[in-house]
Design a protein around this motif. Structure first.
Motif, PDB file in Angstrom:
ATOM      1  N   VAL A  26       0.850  -1.177   0.000  1.00  0.00           N
ATOM      2  CA  VAL A  26       0.000   0.000   0.000  1.00  0.00           C
ATOM      3  C   VAL A  26       0.894   1.238   0.000  1.00  0.00           C
ATOM      4  CG1 VAL A  26      -1.753   1.307   1.239  1.00  0.00           C
ATOM      5  CG2 VAL A  26      -1.839  -1.195   1.227  1.00  0.00           C
ATOM      6  N   GLN A  27       0.575   2.157  -0.875  1.00  0.00           N
ATOM      7  CA  GLN A  27       1.314   3.420  -0.936  1.00  0.00           C
ATOM      8  C   GLN A  27       0.397   4.562  -0.493  1.00  0.00           C
ATOM      9  OE1 GLN A  27       1.401   1.336  -3.984  1.00  0.00           O
ATOM     10  NE2 GLN A  27       3.037   0.353  -2.815  1.00  0.00           N
ATOM     11  N   LEU A  28       0.956   5.465   0.283  1.00  0.00           N
ATOM     12  CA  LEU A  28       0.216   6.628   0.779  1.00  0.00           C
ATOM     13  C   LEU A  28       0.921   7.882   0.294  1.00  0.00           C
ATOM     14  CD1 LEU A  28      -0.296   5.371   4.430  1.00  0.00           C
ATOM     15  CD2 LEU A  28      -2.014   5.407   2.613  1.00  0.00           C
ATOM     16  N   GLN A  29       0.209   8.709  -0.422  1.00  0.00           N
ATOM     17  CA  GLN A  29       0.789   9.936  -0.966  1.00  0.00           C
ATOM     18  C   GLN A  29       0.052  11.133  -0.393  1.00  0.00           C
ATOM     19  OE1 GLN A  29       3.543  10.387  -3.170  1.00  0.00           O
ATOM     20  NE2 GLN A  29       3.205  12.451  -2.360  1.00  0.00           N
ATOM     21  N   ALA A  30       0.733  11.867   0.466  1.00  0.00           N
ATOM     22  CA  ALA A  30       0.145  13.062   1.069  1.00  0.00           C
ATOM     23  C   ALA A  30       0.537  14.296   0.272  1.00  0.00           C
ATOM     24  CB  ALA A  30       0.605  13.202   2.513  1.00  0.00           C
TER      25      ALA A  30
ATOM     26  N   LEU B 261      -9.610   2.093   4.091  1.00  0.00           N
ATOM     27  CA  LEU B 261      -9.604   3.419   4.701  1.00  0.00           C
ATOM     28  C   LEU B 261     -10.535   3.475   5.909  1.00  0.00           C
ATOM     29  CD1 LEU B 261      -9.599   5.785   1.578  1.00  0.00           C
ATOM     30  CD2 LEU B 261      -7.671   4.879   2.865  1.00  0.00           C
ATOM     31  N   ASP B 262     -10.919   2.310   6.426  1.00  0.00           N
ATOM     32  CA  ASP B 262     -11.897   2.277   7.514  1.00  0.00           C
ATOM     33  C   ASP B 262     -11.398   2.965   8.783  1.00  0.00           C
ATOM     34  OD1 ASP B 262     -13.428  -0.999   6.847  1.00  0.00           O
ATOM     35  OD2 ASP B 262     -13.673   0.978   5.927  1.00  0.00           O
ATOM     36  N   TYR B 263     -10.144   2.766   9.104  1.00  0.00           N
ATOM     37  CA  TYR B 263      -9.585   3.333  10.336  1.00  0.00           C
ATOM     38  C   TYR B 263      -8.293   4.041   9.980  1.00  0.00           C
ATOM     39  CZ  TYR B 263     -12.938   0.242  12.581  1.00  0.00           C
ATOM     40  OH  TYR B 263     -14.092  -0.382  12.960  1.00  0.00           O
ATOM     41  N   MET B 264      -8.381   5.339   9.828  1.00  0.00           N
ATOM     42  CA  MET B 264      -7.244   6.118   9.348  1.00  0.00           C
ATOM     43  C   MET B 264      -6.939   7.280  10.279  1.00  0.00           C
ATOM     44  SD  MET B 264      -6.074   4.722   6.563  1.00  0.00           S
ATOM     45  CE  MET B 264      -5.100   6.037   5.816  1.00  0.00           C
ATOM     46  N   GLY B 265      -5.690   7.686  10.243  1.00  0.00           N
ATOM     47  CA  GLY B 265      -5.271   8.803  11.069  1.00  0.00           C
ATOM     48  C   GLY B 265      -4.336   9.729  10.325  1.00  0.00           C
ATOM     49  N   TRP B 266      -4.274  10.951  10.794  1.00  0.00           N
ATOM     50  CA  TRP B 266      -3.265  11.912  10.354  1.00  0.00           C
ATOM     51  C   TRP B 266      -2.274  12.108  11.505  1.00  0.00           C
ATOM     52  CZ3 TRP B 266      -2.040  14.148   5.799  1.00  0.00           C
ATOM     53  CH2 TRP B 266      -2.966  14.061   4.753  1.00  0.00           C
ATOM     54  N   TYR B 267      -1.016  12.200  11.128  1.00  0.00           N
ATOM     55  CA  TYR B 267       0.058  12.311  12.099  1.00  0.00           C
ATOM     56  C   TYR B 267       0.960  13.469  11.683  1.00  0.00           C
ATOM     57  CZ  TYR B 267      -1.536   7.542  12.837  1.00  0.00           C
ATOM     58  OH  TYR B 267      -2.320   6.433  13.072  1.00  0.00           O
ATOM     59  N   ARG B 268       1.722  13.985  12.641  1.00  0.00           N
ATOM     60  CA  ARG B 268       2.693  15.008  12.291  1.00  0.00           C
ATOM     61  C   ARG B 268       3.968  14.797  13.080  1.00  0.00           C
ATOM     62  NH1 ARG B 268      -0.296  20.429  14.773  1.00  0.00           N
ATOM     63  NH2 ARG B 268       0.011  19.952  16.997  1.00  0.00           N
ATOM     64  N   GLN B 269       5.046  15.308  12.489  1.00  0.00           N
ATOM     65  CA  GLN B 269       6.362  15.112  13.105  1.00  0.00           C
ATOM     66  C   GLN B 269       7.226  16.323  12.833  1.00  0.00           C
ATOM     67  OE1 GLN B 269       8.564  11.699  11.651  1.00  0.00           O
ATOM     68  NE2 GLN B 269       9.611  11.470  13.610  1.00  0.00           N
ATOM     69  N   THR B 270       7.933  16.759  13.863  1.00  0.00           N
ATOM     70  CA  THR B 270       8.936  17.807  13.715  1.00  0.00           C
ATOM     71  C   THR B 270      10.303  17.196  14.000  1.00  0.00           C
ATOM     72  OG1 THR B 270       8.578  18.472  16.013  1.00  0.00           O
ATOM     73  CG2 THR B 270       7.354  19.676  14.326  1.00  0.00           C
TER      74      THR B 270
ATOM     75  N   ALA C 114       5.870  18.089   9.414  1.00  0.00           N
ATOM     76  CA  ALA C 114       5.554  17.235   8.273  1.00  0.00           C
ATOM     77  C   ALA C 114       4.344  16.388   8.663  1.00  0.00           C
ATOM     78  CB  ALA C 114       6.735  16.341   7.940  1.00  0.00           C
ATOM     79  N   TYR C 115       3.368  16.344   7.785  1.00  0.00           N
ATOM     80  CA  TYR C 115       2.113  15.648   8.069  1.00  0.00           C
ATOM     81  C   TYR C 115       2.030  14.375   7.225  1.00  0.00           C
ATOM     82  CZ  TYR C 115       0.347  19.530  10.820  1.00  0.00           C
ATOM     83  OH  TYR C 115       0.170  20.472  11.803  1.00  0.00           O
ATOM     84  N   TYR C 116       1.580  13.306   7.853  1.00  0.00           N
ATOM     85  CA  TYR C 116       1.466  11.999   7.225  1.00  0.00           C
ATOM     86  C   TYR C 116       0.104  11.382   7.540  1.00  0.00           C
ATOM     87  CZ  TYR C 116       6.589  12.352   7.605  1.00  0.00           C
ATOM     88  OH  TYR C 116       7.898  12.766   7.549  1.00  0.00           O
TER      89      TYR C 116
ATOM     90  N   ASN D 292      -0.752   1.689  11.899  1.00  0.00           N
ATOM     91  CA  ASN D 292       0.485   2.104  11.234  1.00  0.00           C
ATOM     92  C   ASN D 292       1.144   0.944  10.497  1.00  0.00           C
ATOM     93  OD1 ASN D 292       1.501   4.373  13.928  1.00  0.00           O
ATOM     94  ND2 ASN D 292      -0.140   4.505  12.450  1.00  0.00           N
ATOM     95  N   THR D 293       0.317   0.134   9.848  1.00  0.00           N
ATOM     96  CA  THR D 293       0.872  -1.022   9.152  1.00  0.00           C
ATOM     97  C   THR D 293       1.179  -0.751   7.692  1.00  0.00           C
ATOM     98  OG1 THR D 293      -1.360  -1.841   8.731  1.00  0.00           O
ATOM     99  CG2 THR D 293      -0.230  -2.672  10.699  1.00  0.00           C
ATOM    100  N   TYR D 294       0.720   0.395   7.186  1.00  0.00           N
ATOM    101  CA  TYR D 294       1.075   0.753   5.815  1.00  0.00           C
ATOM    102  C   TYR D 294       2.411   1.481   5.817  1.00  0.00           C
ATOM    103  CZ  TYR D 294      -3.900  -0.132   4.896  1.00  0.00           C
ATOM    104  OH  TYR D 294      -5.149  -0.697   4.798  1.00  0.00           O
ATOM    105  N   ALA D 295       3.108   1.408   4.709  1.00  0.00           N
ATOM    106  CA  ALA D 295       4.380   2.115   4.613  1.00  0.00           C
ATOM    107  C   ALA D 295       4.138   3.615   4.679  1.00  0.00           C
ATOM    108  CB  ALA D 295       5.076   1.754   3.309  1.00  0.00           C
ATOM    109  N   TRP D 296       4.953   4.309   5.468  1.00  0.00           N
ATOM    110  CA  TRP D 296       4.803   5.745   5.568  1.00  0.00           C
ATOM    111  C   TRP D 296       5.250   6.393   4.266  1.00  0.00           C
ATOM    112  CZ3 TRP D 296       2.380   7.812   9.631  1.00  0.00           C
ATOM    113  CH2 TRP D 296       2.321   7.065  10.812  1.00  0.00           C
ATOM    114  N   GLY D 297       4.465   7.293   3.766  1.00  0.00           N
ATOM    115  CA  GLY D 297       4.863   8.039   2.583  1.00  0.00           C
ATOM    116  C   GLY D 297       5.817   9.155   2.971  1.00  0.00           C
ATOM    117  N   GLN D 298       6.058  10.056   2.045  1.00  0.00           N
ATOM    118  CA  GLN D 298       6.995  11.149   2.301  1.00  0.00           C
ATOM    119  C   GLN D 298       6.385  12.258   3.131  1.00  0.00           C
ATOM    120  OE1 GLN D 298       8.589  12.434  -1.493  1.00  0.00           O
ATOM    121  NE2 GLN D 298      10.183  10.880  -1.425  1.00  0.00           N
TER     122      GLN D 298
END
Length: 113
Positions: free
Chosen positions: A1-5, A30-39, A91-93, A99-105
């Motif tokens: 699975v690829q995620l492109q933000a 997409l049943d259970y999804m989240g947005w995350y951020r990192q500095t 950066a938002y993801y 968190n089982t899908y590969a993190w995108g950029q």
């Protein structure tokens, strides 16, 4: 699975942005999804989540300012950001809640004061 933000950018405090995250590949949901951020130098933190039944939950730091939504026909999860503050700079993801899908950029959001 690829995620492109996408959808990030430079905005002044008080401004708004709408982030999109498109999922592609096989056997994703997409049943259970989240947005995350990192500095830099900090761990990635969850800021919003949406469940299969459409219920949402937000971190206290963004509650009332951010809105998560989903368009399953377009394989896309959105995050509407309003009343942005400099501390929202990150950066938002997106990912599923396990968190089982590969993190995108991710997509960079920079809020100037």
């Amino acid at each position: 699975v690829q995620l492109q933000a996408s959808g990030g950018g430079l905005v002044q405090a008080g401004g708004s942005l709408k982030l999109s995250c498109v999922a592609s590949g096989n056997d994703f949901s997409l049943d259970y999804m989240g947005w995350y951020r990192q500095t830099p130098g900090k761990i990635r933190e969850e800021v919003a989540r949406i469940t299969k039944f459409g219920s949402t939950h937000y971190d206290e730091s963004v509650k009332g300012r951010f809105t998560i939504s989903r368009d399953t026909a377009k394989n896309t999860v959105f995050l509407q950001l309003t009343a942005l503050k400099p501390e929202d700079t990150a950066a938002y993801y997106c990912n599923n809640l396990l968190n089982t899908y590969a993190w995108g950029q991710g997509t960079q959001v920079t809020v100037s004061s």
